[in-house]
Design a protein around this motif. Sequence first.
Motif, PDB file in Angstrom:
ATOM      1  N   GLY A 544       0.810  -1.210   0.000  1.00 56.86           N
ATOM      2  CA  GLY A 544       0.000   0.000   0.000  1.00 56.86           C
ATOM      3  C   GLY A 544       0.842   1.258   0.000  1.00 56.86           C
ATOM      4  O   GLY A 544       0.531   2.228  -0.720  1.00 56.86           O
ATOM      5  N   LEU A 545       1.920   1.272   0.775  1.00 60.23           N
ATOM      6  CA  LEU A 545       2.797   2.442   0.800  1.00 60.23           C
ATOM      7  C   LEU A 545       3.515   2.618  -0.526  1.00 60.23           C
ATOM      8  O   LEU A 545       3.693   3.748  -1.003  1.00 60.23           O
ATOM      9  CB  LEU A 545       3.809   2.306   1.938  1.00 60.23           C
ATOM     10  CG  LEU A 545       3.228   2.459   3.349  1.00 60.23           C
ATOM     11  CD1 LEU A 545       4.232   2.018   4.396  1.00 60.23           C
ATOM     12  CD2 LEU A 545       2.806   3.909   3.599  1.00 60.23           C
ATOM     13  N   TRP A 546       3.955   1.529  -1.117  1.00 58.82           N
ATOM     14  CA  TRP A 546       4.607   1.615  -2.426  1.00 58.82           C
ATOM     15  C   TRP A 546       3.648   2.192  -3.467  1.00 58.82           C
ATOM     16  O   TRP A 546       4.038   2.996  -4.324  1.00 58.82           O
ATOM     17  CB  TRP A 546       5.083   0.227  -2.848  1.00 58.82           C
ATOM     18  CG  TRP A 546       6.035   0.227  -4.003  1.00 58.82           C
ATOM     19  CD1 TRP A 546       5.721   0.186  -5.335  1.00 58.82           C
ATOM     20  CD2 TRP A 546       7.460   0.290  -3.934  1.00 58.82           C
ATOM     21  NE1 TRP A 546       6.853   0.218  -6.096  1.00 58.82           N
ATOM     22  CE2 TRP A 546       7.940   0.272  -5.271  1.00 58.82           C
ATOM     23  CE3 TRP A 546       8.369   0.347  -2.900  1.00 58.82           C
ATOM     24  CZ2 TRP A 546       9.293   0.312  -5.572  1.00 58.82           C
ATOM     25  CZ3 TRP A 546       9.722   0.379  -3.198  1.00 58.82           C
ATOM     26  CH2 TRP A 546      10.168   0.372  -4.518  1.00 58.82           C
ATOM     27  N   LEU A 547       2.391   1.813  -3.371  1.00 55.63           N
ATOM     28  CA  LEU A 547       1.389   2.300  -4.318  1.00 55.63           C
ATOM     29  C   LEU A 547       1.080   3.777  -4.102  1.00 55.63           C
ATOM     30  O   LEU A 547       0.843   4.521  -5.069  1.00 55.63           O
ATOM     31  CB  LEU A 547       0.120   1.457  -4.177  1.00 55.63           C
ATOM     32  CG  LEU A 547      -1.048   1.751  -5.112  1.00 55.63           C
ATOM     33  CD1 LEU A 547      -0.679   1.449  -6.548  1.00 55.63           C
ATOM     34  CD2 LEU A 547      -2.268   0.948  -4.700  1.00 55.63           C
ATOM     35  N   ALA A 553       5.155   4.934 -12.813  1.00 59.00           N
ATOM     36  CA  ALA A 553       4.398   3.707 -13.081  1.00 59.00           C
ATOM     37  C   ALA A 553       4.819   2.543 -12.195  1.00 59.00           C
ATOM     38  O   ALA A 553       4.023   1.626 -11.960  1.00 59.00           O
ATOM     39  CB  ALA A 553       4.558   3.315 -14.556  1.00 59.00           C
ATOM     40  N   TRP A 554       6.049   2.579 -11.672  1.00 58.47           N
ATOM     41  CA  TRP A 554       6.473   1.455 -10.846  1.00 58.47           C
ATOM     42  C   TRP A 554       5.721   1.390  -9.523  1.00 58.47           C
ATOM     43  O   TRP A 554       5.855   0.427  -8.775  1.00 58.47           O
ATOM     44  CB  TRP A 554       7.977   1.491 -10.628  1.00 58.47           C
ATOM     45  CG  TRP A 554       8.482   2.594  -9.724  1.00 58.47           C
ATOM     46  CD1 TRP A 554       7.933   3.811  -9.509  1.00 58.47           C
ATOM     47  CD2 TRP A 554       9.646   2.530  -8.909  1.00 58.47           C
ATOM     48  NE1 TRP A 554       8.683   4.527  -8.622  1.00 58.47           N
ATOM     49  CE2 TRP A 554       9.748   3.774  -8.243  1.00 58.47           C
ATOM     50  CE3 TRP A 554      10.638   1.579  -8.680  1.00 58.47           C
ATOM     51  CZ2 TRP A 554      10.775   4.071  -7.368  1.00 58.47           C
ATOM     52  CZ3 TRP A 554      11.664   1.877  -7.812  1.00 58.47           C
ATOM     53  CH2 TRP A 554      11.731   3.114  -7.164  1.00 58.47           C
ATOM     54  N   ARG A 555       4.916   2.400  -9.248  1.00 56.19           N
ATOM     55  CA  ARG A 555       4.087   2.369  -8.053  1.00 56.19           C
ATOM     56  C   ARG A 555       3.142   1.176  -8.073  1.00 56.19           C
ATOM     57  O   ARG A 555       2.765   0.642  -7.025  1.00 56.19           O
ATOM     58  CB  ARG A 555       3.289   3.656  -7.924  1.00 56.19           C
ATOM     59  CG  ARG A 555       2.211   3.834  -8.983  1.00 56.19           C
ATOM     60  CD  ARG A 555       1.571   5.200  -9.009  1.00 56.19           C
ATOM     61  NE  ARG A 555       1.037   5.595  -7.723  1.00 56.19           N
ATOM     62  CZ  ARG A 555       0.534   6.806  -7.486  1.00 56.19           C
ATOM     63  NH1 ARG A 555       0.549   7.725  -8.443  1.00 56.19           N
ATOM     64  NH2 ARG A 555       0.048   7.093  -6.314  1.00 56.19           N
ATOM     65  N   TRP A 556       2.732   0.729  -9.286  1.00 52.96           N
ATOM     66  CA  TRP A 556       1.752  -0.342  -9.382  1.00 52.96           C
ATOM     67  C   TRP A 556       2.320  -1.692  -8.962  1.00 52.96           C
ATOM     68  O   TRP A 556       1.563  -2.661  -8.814  1.00 52.96           O
ATOM     69  CB  TRP A 556       1.209  -0.418 -10.808  1.00 52.96           C
ATOM     70  CG  TRP A 556       0.517   0.841 -11.225  1.00 52.96           C
ATOM     71  CD1 TRP A 556       0.983   1.761 -12.115  1.00 52.96           C
ATOM     72  CD2 TRP A 556      -0.727   1.345 -10.739  1.00 52.96           C
ATOM     73  NE1 TRP A 556       0.101   2.819 -12.234  1.00 52.96           N
ATOM     74  CE2 TRP A 556      -0.968   2.580 -11.384  1.00 52.96           C
ATOM     75  CE3 TRP A 556      -1.674   0.871  -9.834  1.00 52.96           C
ATOM     76  CZ2 TRP A 556      -2.107   3.331 -11.144  1.00 52.96           C
ATOM     77  CZ3 TRP A 556      -2.801   1.629  -9.589  1.00 52.96           C
ATOM     78  CH2 TRP A 556      -3.002   2.837 -10.242  1.00 52.96           C
ATOM     79  N   LEU A 557       3.631  -1.752  -8.746  1.00 53.95           N
ATOM     80  CA  LEU A 557       4.194  -2.978  -8.176  1.00 53.95           C
ATOM     81  C   LEU A 557       3.654  -3.240  -6.765  1.00 53.95           C
ATOM     82  O   LEU A 557       3.695  -4.377  -6.286  1.00 53.95           O
ATOM     83  CB  LEU A 557       5.723  -2.884  -8.129  1.00 53.95           C
ATOM     84  CG  LEU A 557       6.455  -2.873  -9.476  1.00 53.95           C
ATOM     85  CD1 LEU A 557       7.940  -2.611  -9.266  1.00 53.95           C
ATOM     86  CD2 LEU A 557       6.242  -4.188 -10.204  1.00 53.95           C
ATOM     87  N   GLY A 558       3.186  -2.197  -6.122  1.00 54.94           N
ATOM     88  CA  GLY A 558       2.608  -2.379  -4.793  1.00 54.94           C
ATOM     89  C   GLY A 558       1.390  -3.280  -4.782  1.00 54.94           C
ATOM     90  O   GLY A 558       1.035  -3.839  -3.734  1.00 54.94           O
ATOM     91  N   LEU A 559       0.718  -3.443  -5.941  1.00 56.83           N
ATOM     92  CA  LEU A 559      -0.436  -4.333  -5.996  1.00 56.83           C
ATOM     93  C   LEU A 559      -0.051  -5.768  -5.661  1.00 56.83           C
ATOM     94  O   LEU A 559      -0.877  -6.527  -5.137  1.00 56.83           O
ATOM     95  CB  LEU A 559      -1.070  -4.275  -7.394  1.00 56.83           C
ATOM     96  CG  LEU A 559      -1.740  -2.942  -7.779  1.00 56.83           C
ATOM     97  CD1 LEU A 559      -2.182  -2.973  -9.236  1.00 56.83           C
ATOM     98  CD2 LEU A 559      -2.932  -2.670  -6.863  1.00 56.83           C
ATOM     99  N   ALA A 560       1.198  -6.148  -5.960  1.00 53.17           N
ATOM    100  CA  ALA A 560       1.648  -7.508  -5.643  1.00 53.17           C
ATOM    101  C   ALA A 560       1.642  -7.733  -4.133  1.00 53.17           C
ATOM    102  O   ALA A 560       1.197  -8.778  -3.646  1.00 53.17           O
ATOM    103  CB  ALA A 560       3.043  -7.746  -6.221  1.00 53.17           C
ATOM    104  N   GLY A 561       2.138  -6.740  -3.371  1.00 53.58           N
ATOM    105  CA  GLY A 561       2.112  -6.865  -1.914  1.00 53.58           C
ATOM    106  C   GLY A 561       0.703  -6.908  -1.361  1.00 53.58           C
ATOM    107  O   GLY A 561       0.401  -7.694  -0.449  1.00 53.58           O
TER     108      GLY A 561
END
Length: 758
Positions: A544-547, A553-561
């Motif tokens: 959630g914090l990464w997002l 665009a790399w913010r969407w990697l937070g969806l994996a967490g």
Amino acid sequence: MAGRLHQRDLRHWLVAAGLRLGDAVAGLWQADLAEILLAERDRWFLWLPVLLGTGIAGYFLLPFEPALALLRWAVATLLLAIFALAWRRQAAVWRVPLIALLAVLAGPWLAAERTWQVAAPVLEHRTGAVWIEGRVREAEQRDSGYRVLLDRLVIGSLGELDLPQRIRVTLRRDGDMLWPGQRIRLRALLSPPPEPALPGAYDFARAAWFRQIGAVGYAISAPEVLRIEETAGWRDAGLMALSSLRQDISRRLAESAKGAGGAIAIALMTGERGPIPDTTDQDFRDSGLAHILSISGLHLTLVAGLLFFVVRALLALSPRLALHYPIKKWAAAIALLGAVTYTLLSGAGLPTLRALVMISLALLAVVLDRRAITLRSVAWAALVLLVLWPESLLDPGFQMSFAAVTALVAAFELWGPRITAWRAAADGAPLRLALLWLLGTMAASFVAGMGSSFFAAYHFNRVADYALIANLLATPLVSFIIMPLGMLAFLLMPLGLEQLALTPMVWGVDLLVGIAHWVSGWPGAVGYMPAMPVWGLAGIAGGGLWLCLWRRAWRWLGLAGLALGSVSPWLVPVPDLLIGNDGRLIAARAGDGVHFYLSGSVPPRSFAGEVWWQRLGAPPLYPWPALRRNDTEGRSGVDGSVRCDPDGCAWRHDGFLVALPKRPQAITEDCRHADAVIAQQLAIRYRCPAARVVIDRFDLRRSGAHTLFLDRQTGLRVVTVAESRGRRPWALLQGHGLPGSADTDEAGSPRNHFSVSP
């Protein structure tokens, strides 16, 4: 949680998330990581409280207490290294990682300093009926009595070095109400702060340690008021005066407003939730409106916002003031003063303090002609609270409120320009403005609800599936009727006219109670889930914090967490057998693998039973086979996997046999045939040749509740409360040093007990 969603909606959400995640991974693969980090340089500060919180979380996860001197040395060394690099203006590339490392190390250092700063004696064992003298520090009305916090204690024959700093005692509802500052004498039964009901469950003893509460109990006599205790110093006098003022306001409100509506009005104005009926409290939890009952960001924002706009509007009535003086800054200063006053009157809980820091930064930004609400102000608020109270990181209110605020501010940053454009396009069209407001309210409720629901699922193992609908119905009522009338009641109280505002406020609260009751009664209003592991919570928080904190665009990697954390409760095994620390409460998985047998009442009524049921994912329950007084034959459970007779019970599951003897003569036979022998109320002083796990009453008293996991490949695995808590100052091991609790028999031979050595 996802099981409550429609399959089509879930499939669409997963496809959209997968596409976003795929684009982010592809972009990251092609780009240079250093270049991306440099492009996000203005966001680095936002990660400072995250790194500090990571260090604090690591401290509380440790199974032992770290050496404070070593932490001090490490932090000082890193500080010197950073200052040296800055002084010589060399190796600037190392400053950022060193500062990040310093933030991580500062977390356990601050938490350890706080742990020993609040250190106070804790009662070691339960007491019989003892006489207690103490000063009333807080007195809170409950649904069935009163609960008081006492300090300056004299307890029976306890010496001064063993006296707790504070104790919390529950009183029956008889006699006059007690007031802060009174010194009282009563007879009570005391015990140490309770340990978790299960490994990984909420640890009240840890929370009590940081409040310097060394014992809890209940009175068995009416309190005798001795005198008014003198205060020591201005700080103590101020706290006593403030506590008395809160209690006086609560008393006056209780006299004017009756029923559930009056109790909730008291909670919204003074933070005292005790008088709220249990059924009403349950309706608010099931409907997703429980956050309204706890004073936090919503309430403080409404108070400060109303004061700001009302004061500014009144000052603007004078053309001279509006044209020649900074009335906007004056209004911000008055709103800040009102927010501080409301925080003090409501008890200054951690969620309220978090909101006060946020509101203060926003209003100071108005005074300084800066942008009021940004992620940077959220980061500053988190830093202030974590530095002053590191233990607040563990508070569910802290986690849920920061998650909701961070998600809201990040969403506004992303959609702010579009919202501004839509508002400009709708200027002059009332219907469009109303529709825009409705959509904005829905979006804000959805974003805030999504942000906090993950943490609510971790702490409470439940999700209110209709929370969005309930909040859409309740938010206008709270924002435009209930809270403004509450503020007006505060202003009219010195004149004795608070009834003029309080009566319509209670009408609005009654309507709010009706909404909560209505929504909570819908089919499938509450979804339960098994206990989430710590690494699942870490995945949700990190994702959630990464997002939210990055822009690219790399913010969407937070969806994996987020995805990993959401499914984590179903990726870890659920205990097959649970035994309470007193041996009276026990739960065992039925033969179908879905139901559980539970001793005691079904559905559970005890606090521990409810915690077990929720952490197991709210499975359907069978009653434990109960024997009548004159029964000589055994009784079996519904599916036969549990059978009890006068000598004890036997539970068979997945090829394992677990014996639960009730008589000493049954232990010998059970030790020859069972894979595990659990004597909840007996002592076992010799070896069991066949049993791989042996647990008796001393093991339960020493190590707390036990959970057993059965697996044909790995065999039996036992996890205890003592093992999950570790050797920490607040983890008092019950039964330590009791006769017969050593892991040797009378001849000095070691027993094959499973236990955690103190």
